[in-house]
Write an enzyme that holds these catalytic residues in place. Sequence first.
Site, short mmCIF file in Angstrom:
data_model
loop_
_atom_site.label_atom_id
_atom_site.label_comp_id
_atom_site.label_asym_id
_atom_site.label_seq_id
_atom_site.Cartn_x
_atom_site.Cartn_y
_atom_site.Cartn_z
N LYS A 38 -8.58 7.46 6.30
CA LYS A 38 -7.37 6.78 5.89
C LYS A 38 -7.40 5.19 5.06
O LYS A 38 -8.52 4.63 5.67
CB LYS A 38 -6.28 6.43 7.06
CG LYS A 38 -5.78 7.65 7.44
CD LYS A 38 -4.83 7.43 8.71
CE LYS A 38 -3.98 8.88 9.09
NZ LYS A 38 -3.22 8.71 10.31
N GLU A 82 0.15 -3.20 4.74
CA GLU A 82 -1.09 -2.33 4.96
C GLU A 82 -1.09 -1.85 6.08
O GLU A 82 -0.66 -2.28 7.23
CB GLU A 82 -2.61 -3.15 4.57
CG GLU A 82 -3.08 -2.90 3.20
CD GLU A 82 -3.59 -1.59 3.12
OE1 GLU A 82 -3.64 -0.77 3.98
OE2 GLU A 82 -3.82 -1.51 2.03
N ASP A 83 -1.71 -0.68 5.96
CA ASP A 83 -1.81 0.18 7.30
C ASP A 83 -3.52 0.60 7.60
O ASP A 83 -3.63 1.41 8.63
CB ASP A 83 -1.38 1.53 7.47
CG ASP A 83 -1.81 2.73 6.27
OD1 ASP A 83 -2.08 2.23 5.19
OD2 ASP A 83 -1.94 3.89 6.73
N ASP A 140 0.79 -1.08 0.03
CA ASP A 140 0.08 -0.08 -0.02
C ASP A 140 0.93 1.29 -0.08
O ASP A 140 2.21 1.18 0.50
CB ASP A 140 -0.74 -0.19 1.35
CG ASP A 140 -1.53 1.21 1.49
OD1 ASP A 140 -2.52 1.64 0.52
OD2 ASP A 140 -1.41 1.87 2.63
N LEU A 141 0.32 2.33 -0.51
CA LEU A 141 1.28 3.73 -0.49
C LEU A 141 1.38 4.67 0.57
O LEU A 141 2.07 4.22 1.52
CB LEU A 141 0.94 4.43 -1.82
CG LEU A 141 1.88 5.57 -2.11
CD1 LEU A 141 3.21 5.36 -2.20
CD2 LEU A 141 1.16 6.32 -3.39
N ASP A 142 0.02 5.12 0.88
CA ASP A 142 -0.03 6.07 1.94
C ASP A 142 -0.12 5.29 3.51
O ASP A 142 -0.87 4.48 3.62
CB ASP A 142 -1.26 6.74 1.78
CG ASP A 142 -1.36 7.80 0.80
OD1 ASP A 142 -0.36 8.09 0.10
OD2 ASP A 142 -2.23 8.09 0.09
N LYS A 170 -10.86 -0.92 -1.73
CA LYS A 170 -10.72 -1.85 -0.61
C LYS A 170 -11.85 -1.63 0.58
O LYS A 170 -12.39 -0.42 0.62
CB LYS A 170 -9.31 -1.56 0.13
CG LYS A 170 -8.28 -1.58 -0.90
CD LYS A 170 -7.07 -0.87 -0.12
CE LYS A 170 -5.73 -0.59 -0.91
NZ LYS A 170 -4.56 -0.07 -0.44
N SER A 208 -2.69 0.68 -4.28
CA SER A 208 -3.10 1.80 -3.90
C SER A 208 -4.46 2.23 -4.30
O SER A 208 -4.54 2.27 -5.59
CB SER A 208 -1.92 2.96 -3.81
OG SER A 208 -2.38 4.13 -3.53
N ALA A 209 -5.30 2.99 -3.43
CA ALA A 209 -6.48 3.68 -3.68
C ALA A 209 -6.15 4.86 -4.13
O ALA A 209 -7.00 5.47 -5.01
CB ALA A 209 -7.30 3.79 -2.61
N THR A 217 1.60 10.45 3.55
CA THR A 217 0.83 11.92 2.78
C THR A 217 -0.53 12.02 3.69
O THR A 217 -1.23 13.00 3.03
CB THR A 217 0.52 11.37 1.37
OG1 THR A 217 0.01 10.13 1.29
CG2 THR A 217 1.74 11.35 0.52
P1 B16 Z 1 -6.56 10.27 -3.87
P2 B16 Z 1 -3.75 4.10 0.12
C1 B16 Z 1 -5.11 6.05 -0.08
O1 B16 Z 1 -4.26 5.59 -0.35
C2 B16 Z 1 -5.32 7.05 0.80
O2 B16 Z 1 -4.83 6.25 2.44
C3 B16 Z 1 -6.63 7.82 1.19
O3 B16 Z 1 -6.64 8.60 2.21
C4 B16 Z 1 -7.14 8.44 -0.29
O4 B16 Z 1 -8.33 9.05 0.12
C5 B16 Z 1 -6.89 7.68 -1.21
O5 B16 Z 1 -6.06 6.89 -1.20
C6 B16 Z 1 -7.39 8.17 -2.37
O6 B16 Z 1 -6.49 9.03 -2.68
O7 B16 Z 1 -7.32 11.35 -3.62
O8 B16 Z 1 -5.18 10.67 -4.17
O9 B16 Z 1 -6.93 9.43 -5.21
O10 B16 Z 1 -3.29 3.94 1.64
O11 B16 Z 1 -4.60 3.02 -0.52
O12 B16 Z 1 -2.04 4.17 -0.62
MG MG Z 2 -2.51 3.12 3.35
#
Ligand code: B16
Ligand code: MG
Length: 218
Positions: A55, A179-180, A19-21, A155, A124-125, A27
């Site tokens: 998150k 994952e976090d 996962d990224l964030d 997810k 990542s989302a 971020t």
């Molecule tokens: P965006 P992850 C997620 O990333 C974030 O944790 C979440 O806070 C955010 O709303 C989502 O990505 C969408 O991000 O607005 O940049 O498309 O944790 O899945 O890496």
């Molecule tokens: Mg995350």
Amino acid sequence: MKKNIFALEGEPVRGAIFDLDGVLVDTAKYHYLAWKRLARELGFDFTEENNERLKGVSRARSLEILLETGGLSMDEAEKAAAAEKKNAWYVEYLRGLDESALLPGSREFLEILRGGGIPRGLGSASKNAPFILERLGISGLFDAVIDGTQVSRAKPDPEVFLKCARVLEIPPARCVVFEDSLAGIEAAKTGGMRAIAVGKQENLPGAEKYISSLQDML
Ligand code: B16
Ligand code: MG
């Protein structure tokens, strides 16, 4: 490389999906600044505690939670405009991002895996994931990048991780996901993958192993 770098029981792991964030980079603070700015514009305060609910959640769902918090509603066109506005601010904040934003151990662990011939994927989302990887200088360390633009189900649906495993050409059961978020751990398990949680067991039940950052994997 150590024999069993993932220190998990059972079949050896052949691929790692990140996962990224919250795993590779923090971020969340930039997301928070942008959501808070939007809330202020809409006439209410959005606290750091409120932000915890966002998150790992998609942009569209995050907006719904924000509106719920402020007791507001919007039609679909207004929602699209508000989400776009938030994202423009977020991307502006991301321009200040560089390698120093990488969470401890991220680059080192990815490099160890590369050295050991373990393919690495990103699941990542975030629709901004490729841009963030670029800013962090780690794009080249991934064999597959699946982001929010390539999935139709967020997810805890396993779509993002299953697509990633497919591109890596590794059976899901032989992949481990880092994952976090609870939704992410659930997604990994529903997809038949192993899960290592970055965080505490009480917040993220169901993972096979708990670490506080990728530094613990070195
Ligand atoms: P965006 P992850 C997620 O990333 C974030 O944790 C979440 O806070 C955010 O709303 C989502 O990505 C969408 O991000 O607005 O940049 O498309 O944790 O899945 O890496
Ligand atoms: Mg995350």
